[in-house]
Design an enzyme around this catalytic site. Structure first.
Site, short mmCIF file in Angstrom:
data_model
loop_
_atom_site.label_atom_id
_atom_site.label_comp_id
_atom_site.label_asym_id
_atom_site.label_seq_id
_atom_site.Cartn_x
_atom_site.Cartn_y
_atom_site.Cartn_z
N LYS A 156 -34.90 -3.60 -12.01
CA LYS A 156 -34.27 -3.40 -10.69
C LYS A 156 -34.01 -1.92 -10.43
O LYS A 156 -34.31 -1.40 -9.36
CB LYS A 156 -32.95 -4.18 -10.60
CG LYS A 156 -33.08 -5.67 -10.73
CD LYS A 156 -31.75 -6.37 -10.52
CE LYS A 156 -30.68 -5.97 -11.53
NZ LYS A 156 -31.04 -6.26 -12.92
N GLU A 182 -22.74 0.16 -12.74
CA GLU A 182 -23.90 0.14 -13.62
C GLU A 182 -23.71 1.09 -14.81
O GLU A 182 -22.69 1.75 -14.94
CB GLU A 182 -25.16 0.50 -12.83
CG GLU A 182 -25.70 -0.66 -12.00
CD GLU A 182 -26.16 -1.83 -12.84
OE1 GLU A 182 -27.01 -1.65 -13.74
OE2 GLU A 182 -25.65 -2.95 -12.62
N ARG A 183 -24.71 1.17 -15.68
CA ARG A 183 -24.61 1.98 -16.89
C ARG A 183 -24.55 3.47 -16.55
O ARG A 183 -25.22 3.94 -15.64
CB ARG A 183 -25.82 1.73 -17.80
CG ARG A 183 -25.96 0.28 -18.25
CD ARG A 183 -27.29 0.07 -18.95
NE ARG A 183 -27.53 -1.33 -19.28
CZ ARG A 183 -28.04 -2.22 -18.43
NH1 ARG A 183 -28.36 -1.86 -17.20
NH2 ARG A 183 -28.22 -3.47 -18.80
#
Length: 434
Positions: A156, A182-183
């Protein structure tokens, strides 16, 4: 008159105001050495304000006094914000000083823009992405929303980075990126990619990654949207808005709901899940001043596409691009499950008769390919009729044709990325099926 902190529980701070109670979404300031800002979430009878500890400041103590600020969370706006990363509160995250100055405006992120009384249906304008499978099956149309759905590790973020890379080069609009939960590594990689390709000069970034508390993660999408609204309405720019990941927004809201002791709905999410999604999505819209075209990644927990949160977000999209682990395992990149992907924009009025007719033929071949796979596994391909064998071979060529190398992965793989114009994509399909 000042309020007094009467209790603390995790990120929830209850403040007693005997008079002059604050408004919802107002910042109140604790009288401590940090002047800690708290965000009023809701009010209860008796002058009790339930506040959120936005910065996770652990120096707050029961009995401290709290002052009203009479304003909400305000972020800096203007040309100085382009090329920089901010958090939900408008603080710089790229090592640069806080964005300030006489030419820098500030806006309350919760304040909705004035609704226009004018309404006109604009002619659909297709924005070329250079990615075959997107340009063909889920056309990127100005002012609309595309959802990129998939589980963990199916690509994604890579697809999003490629879209930013390809669309920013045209200089057609201003790009916004909202990193929601997110990361941290992915945020650094995106920053490096944009800097190396000299694309930061046309990008505004907002990050609240996994290391942030749920208050900031739930606010970051709203802050980014508020900034995008300013550039759309005041500077009449067309905005390309990228959000990674919308499911993390719901997740952050759900965490807040839990610590606020709200009773979850039947699907296990916060009771306000519908209004949470609608509030953000309705602001990502276009008007006579400019457009906001959004690409939103949607994480699928446990690869369950029927998850209630995924379904709620999906219903707000004009196009859905589904990335599948089953497809990824076959070495196909991007790992798009064409049979599950869909678009309400794939019509003759938007893409033209030629493109639409080809899409109908291609979908028919790919659906036949799926039905023949089971038969071939039992009796073998040679037992098929000549017509079925021909269609099966065409479908395999089409799948290979939609596979392409990403430009943003070149430094990792050493393989140069591909860019295909929409005309090139249509020609390559015609060569296979005609």
């Amino acid at each position: 008159m000042a309020g007094v902190i009467v209790s603390l529980k995790d990120l929830i701070v209850r403040v007693q105001f005997d008079a002059d109670a604050p408004s919802i979404n107002e910042l109140v300031v604790v009288d401590n050495e940090h002047l800690t800002a708290l965000l009023v979430d809701h009010l209860e009878p008796g002058g009790i304000a339930f506040c959120l500890n936005v910065r996770s400041d652990r120096s707050i103590l029961k009995g401290m006094t709290v002052q009203r600020s009479h304003k909400g969370i305000e972020i800096p706006l203007g040309e100085k914000t382009i090329g920089h990363i901010q958090n939900a509160l408008g603080d710089s995250l790229d090592g640069e000083p806080r964005i300030e100055g006489p030419d820098v405006l500030r806006k309350d992120i919760m304040k909705l823009p004035a609704r226009s009384t004018e309404f006109a249906i604009a002619k659909p304008e297709i924005l070329e992405t250079g990615i075959k499978v997107i340009d063909f099956f889920t056309p990127f149309v100005k002012g609309r929303k595309i959802g990129v759905i998939g589980g963990a590790g199916v690509g994604k973020t890579v697809v999003t980075m490629e879209l930013i890379n390809n669309t920013s080069r045209s200089g057609a609009g201003l790009s916004f990126f909202a990193g929601i939960g997110e990361r941290i590594r992915e945020g650094h990689e995106l920053w490096d990619t944009l800097r190396e390709n000299d694309l930061l000069k046309n990008t505004v970034m907002f990050f609240a990654q996994m290391n942030e508390n749920p208050v900031q993660r739930s606010l970051i999408g709203i802050s980014a949207t508020a900034a995008a609204e300013y550039f759309r309405d005041e500077q009449h720019k067309d905005i390309l808005f990228f959000a990674d990941n919308m499911f993390r927004y719901i997740q952050a809201r759900n965490e807040l709901s839990t610590i606020l002791d709200q009773i979850p709905n039947e699907g296990g999410y916060e009771p306000t899940i519908f209004s949470d999604v609608k509030m953000l999505q309705d602001r990502l819209s276009s008007n006579e001043n400019g457009s906001i075209t959004s690409v939103q990644t949607i994480y699928v927990p446990a690869d369950d596409i029927s998850d209630p949160a995924v379904q709620f977000i999906q219903h707000e999209m004009d196009s859905i691009l589904v990335l599948s682990r089953k497809v990824a395992e076959q070495g196909i990149r991007p790992a798009v499950d064409i049979n599950l992907s869909s678009s309400s924009l794939l019509t003759p009025d938007v893409v033209g008769d030629r493109h639409y007719a080809l899409s109908v033929q291609v979908m028919a071949l790919l659906q036949k390919y799926e039905s023949l796979k089971g038969i071939i596994a039992i009796i073998g391909e040679n037992e098929l009729s000549p017509a079925d064998r021909s269609d099966y071979a065409k479908a395999k060529k089409l799948i290979a044709n939609f596979t392409q190398n990403m430009n943003v992965m070149t430094k990792h793989t050493g393989v140069p990325g591909d860019y295909f114009s929409r005309e090139d994509t249509l020609k390559s399909i015609e060569e296979i099926i005609v």
